[in-house]
Design a protein around this motif. Structure first.
Motif, PDB file in Angstrom:
ATOM      1  N   LYS A  23       0.830  -1.204   0.000  1.00 52.01           N
ATOM      2  CA  LYS A  23       0.000   0.000   0.000  1.00 52.01           C
ATOM      3  C   LYS A  23       0.865   1.256   0.000  1.00 52.01           C
ATOM      4  CE  LYS A  23      -3.662   2.437   2.505  1.00 52.01           C
ATOM      5  NZ  LYS A  23      -4.599   2.403   3.666  1.00 52.01           N
ATOM      6  N   GLN A  24       1.897   1.268   0.846  1.00 50.44           N
ATOM      7  CA  GLN A  24       2.790   2.424   0.908  1.00 50.44           C
ATOM      8  C   GLN A  24       3.428   2.696  -0.457  1.00 50.44           C
ATOM      9  OE1 GLN A  24       2.268   4.363   4.197  1.00 50.44           O
ATOM     10  NE2 GLN A  24       4.190   4.784   3.165  1.00 50.44           N
ATOM     11  N   ALA A  25       3.893   1.634  -1.108  1.00 49.62           N
ATOM     12  CA  ALA A  25       4.522   1.795  -2.414  1.00 49.62           C
ATOM     13  C   ALA A  25       3.533   2.362  -3.428  1.00 49.62           C
ATOM     14  CB  ALA A  25       5.079   0.460  -2.895  1.00 49.62           C
ATOM     15  N   MET A  26       2.301   1.888  -3.383  1.00 49.98           N
ATOM     16  CA  MET A  26       1.284   2.376  -4.314  1.00 49.98           C
ATOM     17  C   MET A  26       0.934   3.839  -4.054  1.00 49.98           C
ATOM     18  SD  MET A  26      -1.174  -1.000  -4.279  1.00 49.98           S
ATOM     19  CE  MET A  26      -2.500  -0.286  -5.275  1.00 49.98           C
ATOM     20  N   MET A  27       1.045   4.263  -2.796  1.00 53.05           N
ATOM     21  CA  MET A  27       0.711   5.639  -2.429  1.00 53.05           C
ATOM     22  C   MET A  27       1.872   6.606  -2.649  1.00 53.05           C
ATOM     23  SD  MET A  27      -1.303   4.965   1.176  1.00 53.05           S
ATOM     24  CE  MET A  27      -1.268   6.708   1.586  1.00 53.05           C
ATOM     25  N   THR A  28       3.065   6.220  -2.137  1.00 48.91           N
ATOM     26  CA  THR A  28       4.189   7.158  -2.083  1.00 48.91           C
ATOM     27  C   THR A  28       5.426   6.688  -2.847  1.00 48.91           C
ATOM     28  OG1 THR A  28       5.229   6.213  -0.095  1.00 48.91           O
ATOM     29  CG2 THR A  28       3.418   7.762   0.251  1.00 48.91           C
ATOM     30  N   GLY A  29       5.432   5.430  -3.274  1.00 48.08           N
ATOM     31  CA  GLY A  29       6.609   4.881  -3.934  1.00 48.08           C
ATOM     32  C   GLY A  29       7.602   4.247  -2.976  1.00 48.08           C
ATOM     33  N   GLU A  30       7.425   4.437  -1.673  1.00 46.68           N
ATOM     34  CA  GLU A  30       8.366   3.898  -0.699  1.00 46.68           C
ATOM     35  C   GLU A  30       7.655   3.390   0.547  1.00 46.68           C
ATOM     36  OE1 GLU A  30      12.423   5.876  -0.566  1.00 46.68           O
ATOM     37  OE2 GLU A  30      11.125   7.570  -1.089  1.00 46.68           O
ATOM     38  N   PRO A  31       8.310   2.406   1.205  1.00 45.88           N
ATOM     39  CA  PRO A  31       9.550   1.736   0.844  1.00 45.88           C
ATOM     40  C   PRO A  31       9.400   0.818  -0.378  1.00 45.88           C
ATOM     41  CG  PRO A  31       9.079   1.486   3.183  1.00 45.88           C
ATOM     42  CD  PRO A  31       7.830   1.986   2.526  1.00 45.88           C
ATOM     43  N   GLY A  32      10.556   0.531  -1.012  1.00 44.50           N
ATOM     44  CA  GLY A  32      10.590  -0.467  -2.057  1.00 44.50           C
ATOM     45  C   GLY A  32      10.772  -1.846  -1.454  1.00 44.50           C
ATOM     46  N   PHE A  33      11.074  -2.828  -2.308  1.00 43.30           N
ATOM     47  CA  PHE A  33      11.181  -4.226  -1.895  1.00 43.30           C
ATOM     48  C   PHE A  33      12.555  -4.761  -2.301  1.00 43.30           C
ATOM     49  CE2 PHE A  33       6.907  -3.077  -3.027  1.00 43.30           C
ATOM     50  CZ  PHE A  33       6.107  -3.575  -2.011  1.00 43.30           C
ATOM     51  N   SER A  34      13.287  -5.333  -1.340  1.00 43.37           N
ATOM     52  CA  SER A  34      14.570  -5.976  -1.609  1.00 43.37           C
ATOM     53  C   SER A  34      14.408  -7.463  -1.336  1.00 43.37           C
ATOM     54  CB  SER A  34      15.655  -5.383  -0.706  1.00 43.37           C
ATOM     55  OG  SER A  34      16.871  -6.079  -0.852  1.00 43.37           O
ATOM     56  N   PHE A  35      14.680  -8.306  -2.345  1.00 42.56           N
ATOM     57  CA  PHE A  35      14.447  -9.750  -2.232  1.00 42.56           C
ATOM     58  C   PHE A  35      15.782 -10.488  -2.196  1.00 42.56           C
ATOM     59  CE2 PHE A  35      10.593  -8.281  -4.609  1.00 42.56           C
ATOM     60  CZ  PHE A  35       9.699  -8.458  -3.570  1.00 42.56           C
ATOM     61  N   ASN A  36      15.952 -11.328  -1.153  1.00 46.34           N
ATOM     62  CA  ASN A  36      17.203 -12.062  -0.962  1.00 46.34           C
ATOM     63  C   ASN A  36      16.873 -13.455  -0.433  1.00 46.34           C
ATOM     64  OD1 ASN A  36      18.969  -9.512  -1.248  1.00 46.34           O
ATOM     65  ND2 ASN A  36      17.550  -8.970   0.375  1.00 46.34           N
ATOM     66  N   PHE A  37      16.935 -14.445  -1.323  1.00 47.32           N
ATOM     67  CA  PHE A  37      16.481 -15.788  -0.981  1.00 47.32           C
ATOM     68  C   PHE A  37      17.587 -16.822  -1.172  1.00 47.32           C
ATOM     69  CE2 PHE A  37      12.517 -13.795  -2.923  1.00 47.32           C
ATOM     70  CZ  PHE A  37      12.017 -13.367  -1.702  1.00 47.32           C
ATOM     71  N   GLY A  38      17.414 -17.970  -0.514  1.00 47.81           N
ATOM     72  CA  GLY A  38      18.330 -19.089  -0.700  1.00 47.81           C
ATOM     73  C   GLY A  38      19.746 -18.743  -0.311  1.00 47.81           C
ATOM     74  N   ASP A  39      20.703 -19.121  -1.185  1.00 40.62           N
ATOM     75  CA  ASP A  39      22.108 -18.882  -0.856  1.00 40.62           C
ATOM     76  C   ASP A  39      22.497 -17.415  -0.963  1.00 40.62           C
ATOM     77  OD1 ASP A  39      22.026 -18.603  -3.593  1.00 40.62           O
ATOM     78  OD2 ASP A  39      23.580 -20.088  -4.027  1.00 40.62           O
ATOM     79  N   ARG A  40      21.525 -16.557  -1.339  1.00 38.84           N
ATOM     80  CA  ARG A  40      21.792 -15.112  -1.407  1.00 38.84           C
ATOM     81  C   ARG A  40      21.049 -14.351  -0.306  1.00 38.84           C
ATOM     82  NH1 ARG A  40      22.628 -12.940  -7.526  1.00 38.84           N
ATOM     83  NH2 ARG A  40      24.610 -14.005  -7.828  1.00 38.84           N
ATOM     84  N   GLN A  41      20.632 -15.067   0.702  1.00 32.90           N
ATOM     85  CA  GLN A  41      19.825 -14.454   1.754  1.00 32.90           C
ATOM     86  C   GLN A  41      20.580 -13.363   2.510  1.00 32.90           C
ATOM     87  OE1 GLN A  41      16.355 -16.110   4.639  1.00 32.90           O
ATOM     88  NE2 GLN A  41      18.198 -17.332   4.546  1.00 32.90           N
ATOM     89  N   ASN A  42      21.911 -13.459   2.558  1.00 30.04           N
ATOM     90  CA  ASN A  42      22.697 -12.462   3.279  1.00 30.04           C
ATOM     91  C   ASN A  42      23.122 -11.287   2.405  1.00 30.04           C
ATOM     92  OD1 ASN A  42      22.644 -13.915   5.721  1.00 30.04           O
ATOM     93  ND2 ASN A  42      24.373 -15.185   5.071  1.00 30.04           N
ATOM     94  N   GLU A  43      22.792 -11.323   1.115  1.00 24.38           N
ATOM     95  CA  GLU A  43      23.175 -10.232   0.215  1.00 24.38           C
ATOM     96  C   GLU A  43      22.158  -9.092   0.298  1.00 24.38           C
ATOM     97  OE1 GLU A  43      25.722 -12.609  -3.223  1.00 24.38           O
ATOM     98  OE2 GLU A  43      23.712 -11.887  -3.692  1.00 24.38           O
ATOM     99  N   THR A  44      22.060  -8.502   1.466  1.00 26.15           N
ATOM    100  CA  THR A  44      21.075  -7.450   1.703  1.00 26.15           C
ATOM    101  C   THR A  44      21.604  -6.060   1.393  1.00 26.15           C
ATOM    102  OG1 THR A  44      21.727  -7.214   4.020  1.00 26.15           O
ATOM    103  CG2 THR A  44      19.996  -8.817   3.521  1.00 26.15           C
ATOM    104  N   LEU A  45      22.913  -5.942   1.145  1.00 27.57           N
ATOM    105  CA  LEU A  45      23.485  -4.626   0.880  1.00 27.57           C
ATOM    106  C   LEU A  45      23.253  -4.237  -0.567  1.00 27.57           C
ATOM    107  CD1 LEU A  45      26.888  -4.757   2.776  1.00 27.57           C
ATOM    108  CD2 LEU A  45      24.573  -4.523   3.662  1.00 27.57           C
ATOM    109  N   ARG A  46      22.931  -2.970  -0.773  1.00 29.56           N
ATOM    110  CA  ARG A  46      22.719  -2.424  -2.105  1.00 29.56           C
ATOM    111  C   ARG A  46      23.442  -1.076  -2.206  1.00 29.56           C
ATOM    112  NH1 ARG A  46      20.615  -6.784  -2.139  1.00 29.56           N
ATOM    113  NH2 ARG A  46      18.656  -7.431  -3.121  1.00 29.56           N
TER     114      ARG A  46
END
Length: 519
Positions: free
Chosen positions: A228-251
């Motif tokens: 809902k927030q994204a649809m209203m204001t654009g933020e927050p966005g979504f960062s997806f980190n699954f499986g063997d990349r679950q710790n790759e949260t840095l962008r």
């Protein structure tokens, strides 16, 4: 026009990258290639032989590829801060780490690079502090303070800071994180009138990090509120980190480079698919640009020692693309990944992987942990006069605002360079599909990113345009539908960002009718 496709491209070059009033685009190309790949300071330590360097330079002059903006800025200067962004992480929950992380952030920002920070490690607010007897503030005030560092750090007096902040969706402060950028109407109006007016976290984009545990509970309250927030204001966005990349949260600031290591760094260049003639040329351009980025790993100066250490460990590259939608339009294709584009993407992936591995082995370097990352290419795609990243043509015509002399804004009516090329070929303006048109079909935009991500080993920075909140195609009743689209494709994405029209005051580009721009 000196090789530029549009007058806006020429103006941006003069305002942002030309080192004097007489420098041409060809001059800048020579300076960049010589600085990164040639002799440095008379030491005769060329990293690329003359025939390859000459060909790479010609490809750049012809806008078949363009390096990241920091390469364009620093090429030929004494300082060599060629990297666009730095990836930071709160590694422990201590007072000392807060202070040191601010120091790391400031050091990176002063080179002109952006930063991204994951603050999930900081304890929630309201916890008792055993040493002092006080109460923890939680990580959100840390982000507010970081935002103000960014506001007051203008590299060279002109480079506005770019920042990104993230938090795990299960953090106890995630609910507050969701709404911390909900600006009042008064603040939005002030921003619309003066872009430099202060607003909460106005220098920083934010996202929640979603991991494997989310896959077991996709319809939780935090996620649905995020939608809902994204649809209203654009933020927050979504960062997806699954499986063997679950710790790759840095962008990085634009979110295309991923890592799990604090003080990692991005290293960007983008191939202009629209200007590549055939698959053989794509192979050659990809090979040379990948080698250019490997040269950049050896030549770029960095803000502090830990970044050098992490770069040596990861050798991370960020080979991207732009002009993808123009490539499709020229061939009469819709905005979708078809068999023709799939063949080109496979060549781009295979050649970049091979070159990165071969050069790393030849130079006794670590094989890059990431080779491809699709940046938004906002400014450099304007220089090339093509569509940015994987984005569709934003609008056939638009009004764009840009900075000159550091803090002065100018406005310019623009006919999109790609659109004008097609119009010159006889295609009517109303027949060119744009991001404004595709705002009525967001699932197609999400699926396109999902399909391209199969060929990208890091992430894609892409913003899906939505109609204004409260209108027929973006409203409260559609939250479930939007959530369903994200849940359907999330497993194959690394991130997702949307932008509802008019949701932030002072947006830089506004669509206008073709006839108005021409007038």
């Amino acid at each position: 026009m000196s090789g530029f496709r549009t007058e806006l491209g020429l103006n941006i070059f003069k305002a942002k990258y030309a080192q004097n009033r007489y420098e041409t685009w060809e001059d800048r190309c020579h300076a960049v290639i010589n600085s990164v790949c040639g002799d440095v300071g008379g030491t005769k330590n060329k990293l690329m032989d003359k025939s390859d360097a000459d060909q790479l330079m010609q490809y750049m002059i012809e806008f078949k590829w363009v390096p990241g903006g920091r390469y364009l800025w620093y090429g030929g200067r004494k300082a060599r801060f060629y990297n666009n962004c730095y990836l930071l992480k709160a590694e422990e929950d201590t007072r000392e780490e807060w202070a040191d992380l601010w120091k790391r952030a400031g050091s990176c920002l002063m080179t002109g690079g952006g930063i991204g920070i994951d603050v999930s490690q900081f304890r929630p607010k309201g916890r008792t502090l055993s040493k002092t007897g006080g109460v923890s503030s939680g990580p959100i005030p840390f982000l507010y303070a970081t935002n103000e560092i960014g506001r007051n750090v203008m590299q060279g007096g002109s480079r506005r800071s770019a920042m990104y902040g993230s938090m795990n969706w299960r953090h106890e402060d995630a609910a507050e994180f969701l709404t911390m950028k909900n600006w009042s109407e008064e603040v939005k109006a002030r921003k619309a009138e003066d872009f430099n007016a202060h607003a909460p976290l106005d220098m920083m984009n934010v996202s929640l990090n979603y991991d494997d545990e989310w896959l077991q509970d996709k319809s939780n309250e935090i996620f649905l509120t995020n939608v809902k927030q994204a649809m209203m204001t654009g933020e927050p966005g979504f960062s997806f980190n699954f499986g063997d990349r679950q710790n790759e949260t840095l962008r990085n600031a634009c979110c295309e480079v991923v890592s799990e290591d604090d003080s990692d760094v991005c290293n960007l260049s983008s191939i202009n698919f629209a200007n590549i003639d055939d698959l053989d040329e794509l192979r050659d351009v990809t090979h040379l640009v990948t080698k250019f980025l490997m040269c950049g790993l050896r030549r770029a100066e960095l803000p502090y020692q830990k970044v050098y250490d992490v770069r040596q460990k990861n050798s991370r590259l960020g080979l991207g693309m732009m002009g993808l939608h123009e490539w499709l339009l020229k061939r009469g294709h819709k905005y979708e990944v078809n068999d023709d584009l799939t063949e080109w993407l496979r060549v781009w992936r295979a050649m970049s992987d091979k070159t990165a591995k071969d050069v790393a082995n030849e130079w006794y370097m670590v094989n890059p942990k990431g080779v491809r990352a699709v940046a938004p290419t906002g400014t450099i795609s304007i220089l090339a006069g093509t569509t940015s990243g994987i984005e569709p043509v934003y609008s056939v015509a638009f009004k764009r605002r840009y900075l000159t002399e550091g803090t002065k804004w100018k406005h310019e009516f623009v006919v999109d360079g790609t659109a004008q090329t097609l119009i010159d070929l006889g295609i009517k303006p109303n027949k060119i599909e744009s991001a404004v048109d595709l705002a009525a079909d967001p699932e197609r935009r999400i699926k396109f990113q999902f399909d391209v991500q199969k060929y990208v080993d890091q992430a894609i920075s892409s913003t899906i345009n939505l109609p204004q909140w409260g209108t027929e195609l973006n409203n409260e009743g559609l939250i479930g539908q939007y959530a369903g689209w994200i849940q359907k494709y999330a497993h194959g994405l690394r991130g997702l960002t949307v932008y509802p029209d008019g949701s932030r005051g002072g947006q830089p580009i506004t669509a206008v009718p073709y006839e108005e721009a021409i007038k």
